[in-house]
Design a protein around this motif. Structure first.
Motif, short mmCIF file in Angstrom:
data_model
loop_
_atom_site.label_atom_id
_atom_site.label_comp_id
_atom_site.label_asym_id
_atom_site.label_seq_id
_atom_site.Cartn_x
_atom_site.Cartn_y
_atom_site.Cartn_z
N ASN A 63 26.48 32.17 -5.21
CA ASN A 63 25.82 33.38 -5.72
C ASN A 63 26.60 34.04 -6.85
O ASN A 63 26.02 34.75 -7.67
CB ASN A 63 25.61 34.40 -4.59
CG ASN A 63 24.57 33.91 -3.59
OD1 ASN A 63 23.81 32.99 -3.89
ND2 ASN A 63 24.54 34.51 -2.42
N THR A 121 23.19 25.15 -3.82
CA THR A 121 22.77 26.28 -4.64
C THR A 121 22.18 27.36 -3.74
O THR A 121 21.92 27.11 -2.55
CB THR A 121 21.69 25.86 -5.67
OG1 THR A 121 20.57 25.35 -4.93
CG2 THR A 121 22.22 24.79 -6.61
N THR A 157 19.32 28.34 -3.51
CA THR A 157 18.00 27.99 -2.96
C THR A 157 18.03 26.68 -2.20
O THR A 157 17.46 26.57 -1.12
CB THR A 157 16.96 27.90 -4.10
OG1 THR A 157 17.51 27.10 -5.15
CG2 THR A 157 16.62 29.27 -4.64
N HIS A 217 20.16 24.47 -0.06
CA HIS A 217 21.47 24.45 0.62
C HIS A 217 21.81 23.02 1.03
O HIS A 217 21.94 22.72 2.21
CB HIS A 217 21.44 25.39 1.83
CG HIS A 217 20.96 26.76 1.50
ND1 HIS A 217 20.01 27.44 2.22
CD2 HIS A 217 21.31 27.59 0.47
CE1 HIS A 217 19.78 28.62 1.67
NE2 HIS A 217 20.56 28.74 0.61
#
Length: 524
Positions: A392, A478, A480, A482
């Motif tokens: 993030n 990422t 979105t 995982h």
């Protein structure tokens, strides 16, 4: 000038080995490391130096020295003298209490001997010492004894490598730090500290992050006062001045684990000496520092049964074939792990872990659940949390997640055992190649895969691209998708999975996290 030794490996390949190069001066007691004054002539770097003063494994005595800030290096050579090689710096584990850069003799060589990684991945490998135990991590929680001396040592070693590695054929702009257990959490702390800006580009955490419950001290001052009493120092204003002049062996012994307390609560509670938020090297709670790692590529993962080592001490019946593990034992364990939040938290945790059980669960299910609880709580959930935070906050950096599930090689454990804590290290360091007689071909397969992924990542920031072929493309983790890679000897397309233990990650990070505290602990 330093002189190492050269080992021939093949017709056109050899390895230069340097052992015992000082990267800092003899450290002052409870002080940051100081630059080494240097030496006249040529330093013979052919022998490992002493480990930092520490308790022995069974806590019955001490060994090592306060003069211990040395590093070792393996440089692969081909037909021409190496230049511009990627560099990998290894930080050992040992609960912040013990360990050394040349620890654990493994069939005549150190477990952390870098020859196989260096040769197979064409990278320079460096292993470093740092202060552990009382001398490395005692803290008053304020300016009198800020703590984190062991982290400062690691940082001094990283900075030394960054300054000097070009002379050994390395690229100072392409350094990766990696480590296991307390060394793995240390890697994460080094990423989060503002002091390392620009010193390394990538990092790998194997089984431990800064958010792990054992990686940070709950109440540093209380522990330091306990140590002071044990060595006959007053508490209060004169405490640190007295501790600084005490016998170092007595100080080290005073910080040992209370092995007699095993069984009185979770073993993790005995691991008291660790990192503190000092407002300096670690300026804030680690969860708020991931912006400092926005440009550092990161691989982090755990072993499939990382918590088994702890579970076997907390609930010994899990390793005893003829002895059933009772539901009461699970409840007692959970009550210990969730004691800050009381009975509500224990019941909520118990129902989460037993939700998918059959009405009459078999013993294997019950015993595996104990291991899952400790693995999730101590290793897997904190690591997944760190991966989310890294992904993030990332700017140029990539994030990769894995789970290592090679079945245990430790004799006498249950047949359902996966990979216990620290079992990954032998494969990363290529032991199945250097000591082939005690391994099977499948062990060489997984070792080859790990060395390829790890050294490709060190070279390019992408575990799939570099000098070495890999069995399957490992996608990044990422915000979105995982994704993670399951690492064992059978890696194929089916080894790419996503949402690792998502129900339990969500439980600990959301449901449990939002339960009220019974009363605010002193450290908060």
């Amino acid at each position: 000038m330093v002189e190492g030794s050269n080992h021939r490996l093949g017709l056109f390949s050899s390895i230069d080995v340097f052992k015992g190069i000082p990267f800092a001066d003899l450290p002052g007691r409870f002080e940051k490391p100081k630059p080494h004054p240097g030496w006249q002539g040529v330093l013979k770097a052919t022998k490992y130096q002493k480990r930092c003063l520490q308790v022995t494994l069974m806590q019955t005595g001490t060994h090592g020295s306060e003069n211990c800030l040395y590093l070792n290096m393996w440089v692969p050579q081909g037909r021409e003298v190496s230049t511009g090689l990627p560099v990998m710096i290894y930080i050992f584990g040992g609960a912040f209490l013990l360990g050394a850069s040349n620890d654990v003799s493994f069939m005549g060589k150190s477990l952390y001997d870098g020859e196989e990684i260096a040769n197979r991945g064409k990278v320079i490998v460096v292993t470093v010492n740092y202060r552990v135990g009382t001398l490395g991590f005692l803290s008053t929680g304020d300016a009198r004894g800020p703590g984190n001396y062991g982290l400062w040592d690691q940082h001094a070693a990283i900075a030394w490598v960054h300054r000097n590695i070009r002379a050994f054929g390395g690229d100072p702009e392409n350094i990766t730090i990696f480590g296991q257990s307390a060394g793995s959490a240390s890697v994460n702390f080094q990423m989060l500290s503002p002091y390392n800006k620009g010193l390394f580009r990538r990092a790998i955490s194997q089984c431990g992050v800064a958010l792990s419950p054992w990686a940070m001290q709950r109440d540093p001052l209380a522990l330091t006062e306990k140590v002071a009493e044990r060595v006959g120092c007053p508490t209060g204003d004169k405490m640190m001045a007295c501790l600084k002049i005490k016998d170092p062996v007595a100080l080290t012994t005073a910080g040992k684990l209370a092995l007699g307390d095993i069984g009185k609560g979770p073993v993790v509670d005995l691991l008291e000496l660790s990192v503190v938020v000092d407002g300096d090297f670690i300026p804030d709670h680690p969860s708020k520092l991931f912006h400092n790692a926005a440009d550092i590529d990161y691989i982090a993962g755990t072993n499939s049964m990382d918590g088994h080592l702890f579970a076997g001490m907390d609930v010994p019946s899990i390793n005893q074939k003829r002895k059933p593990t009772s539901l009461e034992e699970i409840k007692t364990l959970l009550a210990g792990l969730t004691r800050d939040k009381g009975e509500l938290a224990m019941n909520s945790s118990f129902s989460t872990y037993t939700q998918s059980w059959a009405p009459e669960p078999d013993q294997e299910t019950v015993k595996r659940t104990v291991v899952d609880i400790e693995t999730d709580y101590l290793f897997l959930v904190p690591t997944q949390t760190a991966l989310y935070l890294h992904a993030n906050n990332a700017k140029s950096a990539k994030t990769y997640s894995y789970i290592f599930s090679m079945p245990t090689r430790i004799p006498g454990f249950p047949s359902w055992m996966g990979a216990d804590h620290a079992e990954d290290v032998q494969y990363v360091f290529g032991k199945p190649f250097s000591t082939p007689l005690i391994y099977f071909p499948r062990h060489r397969d997984v070792s080859g895969y790990m060395i390829s992924y790890w050294t490709n990542f060190a070279r390019t920031g992408d575990p799939n691209r570099g000098e070495s072929g890999v069995p399957v493309t490992w996608p990044p983790f990422t915000g979105t998708g995982h994704h993670y890679l399951e690492i064992n000897n059978k890696i194929n397309k089916g080894s790419i999975k996503h949402d690792l233990r998502i129900r339990f990650v969500h439980y600990w990070t959301s449901t449990y996290a939002n339960l009220p505290l019974l009363s605010t602990p002193l450290a908060e």
